[in-house]
Write a protein that holds these residues in place. Sequence first.
Motif, short mmCIF file in Angstrom:
data_model
loop_
_atom_site.label_atom_id
_atom_site.label_comp_id
_atom_site.label_asym_id
_atom_site.label_seq_id
_atom_site.Cartn_x
_atom_site.Cartn_y
_atom_site.Cartn_z
N CYS A 42 -10.88 44.59 27.50
CA CYS A 42 -9.52 45.14 27.47
C CYS A 42 -9.57 46.64 27.20
CB CYS A 42 -8.69 44.44 26.40
SG CYS A 42 -8.37 42.69 26.77
N LEU A 46 -1.46 47.38 27.69
CA LEU A 46 -0.99 46.02 27.97
C LEU A 46 -0.56 45.86 29.42
CD1 LEU A 46 -0.48 43.31 26.54
CD2 LEU A 46 1.87 44.04 26.18
N PHE A 50 -2.87 42.70 30.64
CA PHE A 50 -2.22 41.41 30.73
C PHE A 50 -2.21 40.84 32.16
CE2 PHE A 50 1.64 38.76 31.07
CZ PHE A 50 1.31 37.78 30.16
N CYS A 54 -4.26 37.44 33.29
CA CYS A 54 -3.53 36.31 33.89
C CYS A 54 -4.12 35.93 35.25
CB CYS A 54 -2.05 36.66 34.05
SG CYS A 54 -1.13 36.71 32.50
N VAL A 67 5.62 42.96 32.27
CA VAL A 67 5.62 43.74 31.03
C VAL A 67 6.62 44.87 31.20
CG1 VAL A 67 4.26 45.12 29.43
CG2 VAL A 67 3.21 43.15 30.58
N ILE A 142 -4.93 34.14 26.63
CA ILE A 142 -4.79 35.51 27.13
C ILE A 142 -4.34 36.45 26.01
CG2 ILE A 142 -3.48 36.96 28.73
CD1 ILE A 142 -3.44 34.54 30.63
N PHE A 143 -3.38 35.97 25.19
CA PHE A 143 -2.93 36.78 24.07
C PHE A 143 -4.05 37.04 23.07
CE2 PHE A 143 1.78 35.40 24.53
CZ PHE A 143 1.98 36.42 25.45
N CYS A 146 -5.89 40.09 24.61
CA CYS A 146 -5.27 41.41 24.81
C CYS A 146 -4.54 41.92 23.57
CB CYS A 146 -4.30 41.37 25.99
SG CYS A 146 -2.91 40.25 25.80
#
Length: 541
Positions: A42, A46, A50, A54, A67, A142-143, A146
């Motif tokens: 990362c 974001l 993100f 995904c 986002v 995923i969270f 990131c």
Amino acid sequence: MGKKSEKAQKDKVAAGNAEDESRNSANASMERASLTVGDYQCTGILEQDFPELCGRAGFTESEIPRVTLCHRTAVTPTSEKNAADDSDGASDKDNPGGGGPTKDKFSYFKPKIEVETEGEDGKSVKVIFVHGWKIDHRMMGIFSKCLPALTALQGISLWNVALTESTFSQFLEILPHCPNIKTVVLEGNPLPEQSYYKLISDHLPLVRISLRNNMITDDGAKLISQALQSLKTNNKNLATLNLSFNHISDLGAGYLAEALRMDRSLLCLDLSHNQIGDQGTLALAEVLGPFPLTHKEIVERRRLLMDKDSHELQRSPTLSRNGDARNDRPQSHQSYAAVEKPEKAPAASKTNKSMAKKKDKDKDPQKKEEKSTTSLQGGNSTVSGQGGQAKKEDPKAAKKQLPNPEQKNSKVKPVRSASKRVPLTEHELHVEPAEITHPLLEPAESRDGKVFLPGNRVLINLNLLRNRITEKGLNGLLAAVEAQESKLIPGSKSHTGLLRLCVGKNLFPPDNETFIKLQELMLSRDPIHKLSRLSADEQTQ
């Protein structure tokens, strides 16, 4: 019959095998996706990380949430550009009647992540808002990748995202890796086991927790109370706890009152829109004023006092070497010897005063200071008897020692040098800030055979709006507020005790005398009311 039963068993086995295969294939796909996600590094942005994560996790382009900035229109610049491109060609064909494209008409309701940014570049994400769409295991994965990369992240708000016990456990594993996280909002996410208490931990230095509309019952309030009581006394992080719009009754309010007995970190507690009656209100009011200790708490208080005394005894040798204890007795003995020694010199040679002055010059400066200290203190009759001689010699000694800045104020502060006071000053600085002590060590009062603590004076905001409180509960709150002495907090201009108390919309009329008296009393303490009145006075002037 036998053939039919065998056939049914075979069908069940085949169906079970099919389910196992589908489950295994789903798990295998998730493992492959997680491995692919894990390979990505990362960047901390974001908007880039993100969507990439995904896509690697197997989401299609239409399934990836957007986002966007908070308080911005639902259509982002990218979607506006795509909409403009589509309108040049296919819009007339798809929508001959005019207007915008049909596929972007409901873009407001599509899943998205709203962010609040800070900094000059506007890319440092401060708060994340996820509202109204389901977060499953893949999205939590995923969270987990990131969110820790966002070094400026301070708050996470998850509203109505269909959390389960397993996804909530995943969320708890993410929080310790976010170094600056302070606020967590989980609203509209009822959990069957009511595991919200896990957010209140020494490992999660959260300052604000909001658990509105989660169907928390008395059992959940009990778990939260136990978590508050298990916090260490030096953990002063959690300041705001919002438990409004839940199902907490008198029993749950009693559990929370038990936590407030010893909790000295919580500043704001919101219990509005619950089912709390007079019994729970009286339990909360009791801990706001002086309350008696239980037998268990008295035993713990005695143990803590014994430990405190033992620590002081262990520090006493250090204090006798470096502290004021050395400056009391040893200096008086040395001063006594320093005063007696000049008595013999005049007796041996009364005619030669210059020899006595020369000896005084050769003496240690410390003994001169100790002599002045003893003459000022008047330690014993022998020293005071030589006061006249000390007064005659002090002005001359002061004139000769005037070039040394450390000896100018020897009479006011008889210290040999600043370096000799450093150990004591460091010790004092190390001990005095430790005012954050255990609540059981607070000054207590004994009466009627019981030990009373002054009560919780840290809680400044209590919200009991729209509950089931009658005039009986109001009387308890009024007595508690009146019992809180209006004392200034050391080093500040604020008072201890409640500053705001909301009890409106309960089971009593608005013109109730007790309610009016309580409101008038709280208005005199409310800082917001004082500021508004001050600003109004300034405008009139």
